[in-house]
Write a protein that holds these residues in place. Structure first.
Motif, short mmCIF file in Angstrom:
data_model
loop_
_atom_site.label_atom_id
_atom_site.label_comp_id
_atom_site.label_asym_id
_atom_site.label_seq_id
_atom_site.Cartn_x
_atom_site.Cartn_y
_atom_site.Cartn_z
N PRO A 240 7.47 7.07 -22.44
CA PRO A 240 7.28 6.24 -21.24
C PRO A 240 6.24 5.15 -21.46
CG PRO A 240 7.31 8.57 -20.66
CD PRO A 240 7.24 8.49 -22.16
N ARG A 241 6.48 4.01 -20.80
CA ARG A 241 5.55 2.88 -20.81
C ARG A 241 5.15 2.60 -19.37
NH1 ARG A 241 6.38 -2.60 -20.41
NH2 ARG A 241 8.64 -2.33 -20.47
N ARG A 242 3.90 2.24 -19.16
CA ARG A 242 3.40 2.02 -17.80
C ARG A 242 3.35 0.54 -17.46
NH1 ARG A 242 -2.19 1.25 -15.73
NH2 ARG A 242 -2.05 1.48 -13.47
N ILE A 243 3.73 0.23 -16.22
CA ILE A 243 3.46 -1.10 -15.66
C ILE A 243 2.61 -0.91 -14.41
CG2 ILE A 243 5.57 -2.13 -16.59
CD1 ILE A 243 6.77 -2.00 -13.77
N ALA A 244 1.65 -1.79 -14.22
CA ALA A 244 0.78 -1.71 -13.04
C ALA A 244 1.55 -2.23 -11.82
CB ALA A 244 -0.48 -2.53 -13.27
N MET A 245 1.51 -1.46 -10.76
CA MET A 245 2.25 -1.84 -9.55
C MET A 245 1.62 -1.18 -8.35
SD MET A 245 6.30 -1.21 -8.84
CE MET A 245 6.81 -0.76 -7.17
N ARG A 246 1.56 -1.88 -7.26
CA ARG A 246 1.04 -1.32 -6.01
C ARG A 246 1.98 -0.23 -5.51
NH1 ARG A 246 -2.52 -5.10 -3.68
NH2 ARG A 246 -3.01 -3.48 -2.14
N SER A 247 1.53 0.56 -4.57
CA SER A 247 2.34 1.65 -4.04
C SER A 247 3.61 1.12 -3.39
CB SER A 247 1.54 2.45 -3.01
OG SER A 247 1.35 1.69 -1.82
N VAL A 248 4.64 1.95 -3.37
CA VAL A 248 5.91 1.54 -2.75
C VAL A 248 5.69 1.20 -1.28
CG1 VAL A 248 8.22 2.33 -2.12
CG2 VAL A 248 7.29 2.88 -4.37
N GLU A 249 4.85 1.98 -0.62
CA GLU A 249 4.57 1.73 0.80
C GLU A 249 4.07 0.30 0.99
OE1 GLU A 249 5.02 3.35 4.45
OE2 GLU A 249 4.88 4.76 2.78
N THR A 250 3.17 -0.14 0.12
CA THR A 250 2.63 -1.50 0.21
C THR A 250 3.71 -2.53 -0.13
OG1 THR A 250 0.43 -0.71 -0.39
CG2 THR A 250 0.85 -3.07 -0.64
N CYS A 251 4.50 -2.25 -1.16
CA CYS A 251 5.52 -3.20 -1.60
C CYS A 251 6.63 -3.39 -0.58
CB CYS A 251 6.12 -2.75 -2.93
SG CYS A 251 4.97 -2.85 -4.33
N LEU A 252 6.90 -2.37 0.20
CA LEU A 252 7.93 -2.52 1.23
C LEU A 252 7.48 -3.48 2.33
CD1 LEU A 252 9.24 1.16 1.61
CD2 LEU A 252 10.28 -0.74 0.37
N ARG A 253 6.16 -3.56 2.53
CA ARG A 253 5.63 -4.51 3.51
C ARG A 253 5.50 -5.91 2.91
NH1 ARG A 253 2.08 -0.03 4.59
NH2 ARG A 253 0.41 -1.08 3.41
N GLN A 254 5.31 -5.96 1.60
CA GLN A 254 5.17 -7.26 0.91
C GLN A 254 6.10 -7.26 -0.31
OE1 GLN A 254 0.93 -8.53 0.46
NE2 GLN A 254 0.45 -6.53 1.32
N PRO A 255 7.40 -7.52 -0.12
CA PRO A 255 8.39 -7.41 -1.20
C PRO A 255 8.08 -8.26 -2.43
CG PRO A 255 9.49 -7.55 0.93
CD PRO A 255 8.04 -7.82 1.18
N LYS A 256 7.27 -9.31 -2.26
CA LYS A 256 6.97 -10.15 -3.43
C LYS A 256 6.18 -9.37 -4.48
CE LYS A 256 2.70 -12.05 -1.43
NZ LYS A 256 1.98 -13.29 -1.04
N LEU A 257 5.53 -8.28 -4.07
CA LEU A 257 4.77 -7.46 -5.02
C LEU A 257 5.68 -6.71 -5.99
CD1 LEU A 257 2.02 -5.97 -2.66
CD2 LEU A 257 1.77 -7.84 -4.29
N LEU A 258 6.99 -6.71 -5.69
CA LEU A 258 7.93 -6.03 -6.57
C LEU A 258 8.32 -6.89 -7.78
CD1 LEU A 258 10.30 -4.40 -3.90
CD2 LEU A 258 8.78 -3.19 -5.47
N GLY A 259 7.69 -8.04 -7.92
CA GLY A 259 8.03 -8.96 -9.01
C GLY A 259 8.01 -8.34 -10.39
N PRO A 260 6.91 -7.68 -10.80
CA PRO A 260 6.88 -7.07 -12.14
C PRO A 260 7.98 -6.03 -12.35
CG PRO A 260 4.66 -7.19 -11.20
CD PRO A 260 5.61 -7.55 -10.11
#
Length: 421
Positions: A252-272
């Protein structure tokens, strides 16, 4: 007042004030040891790693019973110690062996020589697995491998529940039907729900085996107490660190990403995440997208459908009545991206697949579940290097342990010459 067992109601009311009859066990028979690794592997069509593990397990079956705690009493099986033997006096307890095989290693094929060694000398064998669908999948495979053996298949609603056979295939809840009945008990996926952390099922499993019989555990992610016993050298075991195709496990390789709860409110955070998903889509992979919460599935599916209009995106969970049909459609590539929970962390094999685990730092994902989810990738010889992505805001101990376990298996496989090239 006359107490009754609530866990046993499916078998009829068992009351403390009524008579319970059970038979005395005949002495357990011992299996026959394999002549050599090559002979075992050749007869059953096993790989070198599978053959080595099966040969070691056959040697265990041929050993005399060891002293330990009696089947009765409050042994380690009554606590989450996974049957740890407590030596006391001259009493006998079933001996235990662990087959620690990576996901996709072909555990079922490895137990065929073990079953045959006990059946050949007139013994009775039980193969138990936590899930009914696995029982139904294994039944025809065992019937084909042991065509001359009477096989009984037990699960909720089975019509064979009062029949007797030399080989019994059952869900773990059905083990309450037996007392000192089997010479060999094989527990598949002992780390899986509902067997994991259920003292009643562990108790039932122990009492289904003859006191001087043998237990063989199968697991890709053994519970930590068993792993500690392996480390201390107190539990006989064999590791199968490589899949049948001989390629290393995807790390496995890790990518930094905010929580899904946060990303659902701000979909642009799903960019990576979207960029990584596009790479998987472009290479033609089927995509498992695991989330920690059922409530995240619907909103995430809608966002991903808008982002990836060129593929079919669906979601499923334990609450989805159409889960089976969606899994079939996913296997047929009619669905390319499936958002799901850990309900699909086991038992689903798709030849060319990539795995994404969102909120990999969630407390709901321990290292075992992370390893199991990661194990959906790279199972095919045509695509052995599937991609596994841990998306998380923190790098947690569970993620580190999962990665370390996968890397350790790859190192062992390389050391023993099991890897191709």
């Amino acid at each position: 007042a006359c107490a009754y067992c609530e866990a046993c109601l499916a078998l009829g009311r068992s009351r403390a004030c009524s008579l319970l009859l059970r038979t005395a066990a005949d002495p357990a028979v011992r299996g026959t040891a394999g002549e050599s690794t090559a002979a075992v592997a050749g007869r059953w069509g096993l790989s070198a790693a599978q053959g080595d593990a099966a040969w070691a397990a056959l040697g265990f079956l041929a050993e005399p019973p060891e002293g330990g705690s009696a089947a009765g009493g409050r042994t380690g099986w009554m606590r989450p110690r996974w049957g740890a033997a407590r030596r006391s006096g001259t009493s006998i307890a079933p001996s235990r062996f662990l087959l620690w095989a990576v996901t996709g290693a072909g555990k079922t094929e490895m137990i065929f020589p073990l079953l045959d060694s006990v059946l050949a000398v007139g013994g009775r064998v039980l193969v138990a697995t936590p899930r009914r669908d696995v029982v139904l999948e294994l039944a025809p495979r065992l019937a084909k491998a042991f065509s001359g053996v009477r096989i009984v298949t037990l699960y909720g609603g089975s019509t064979e529940r009062w029949e007797s056979g030399a080989l019994t295939l059952a869900t773990t809840h059905q083990l309450m039907r037996f007392y000192h009945a089997f010479d060999l008990v094989v527990i598949d996926e002992l780390d899986a729900f509902p067997y994991h952390n259920d003292p009643m099922l562990a108790y039932a499993a122990q009492h289904a085996c003859k006191p001087d019989g043998k237990f063989v555990y199968l697991s890709a992610t053994p519970p930590r107490p068993l792993q500690r016993e392996v480390s201390r050298g107190t539990l006989p075991h064999a590791k199968v660190p490589v899949r049948y195709h001989g390629h290393p496990l995807p790390v496995p390789r890790r990518i930094a990403m905010r929580s899904v709860e946060t990303c659902l409110r701000q979909p642009k955070l799903l960019g990576p995440l979207a960029a990584e998903l596009r790479r998987s889509i472009d290479r033609g992979a089927q995509i498992f997208l695991f989330v920690s919460r059922i409530r995240h599935i619907g909103p995430l599916v809608e966002i991903l459908r808008r982002r990836f209009k060129d593929i079919s995106v669906e979601g499923t969970s334990s609450e989805d009545s159409g889960r089976g049909e969606k899994v079939i459609a996913f296997r047929k590539k009619e669905i390319r991206l499936l958002v799901t929970t850990t309900i699909l962390e086991r038992g689903v094999t798709v030849p060319r697949s990539d795995v994404y685990i969102l909120d990999a730092d969630s407390s709901l994902f321990d290292d075992a579940s992370l390893v199991q989810m990661a194990g959906r990738a790279g199972r095919s010889s045509e695509d052995p290097a599937g991609r596994v992505i841990f998306a998380s805001s923190q790098w947690t101990l569970s993620q580190k342990l999962a990665v370390n376990q996968i890397k350790a298996m790859n190192r062992i496989a390389g050391k023993h010459g099991y890897l191709k090239g």
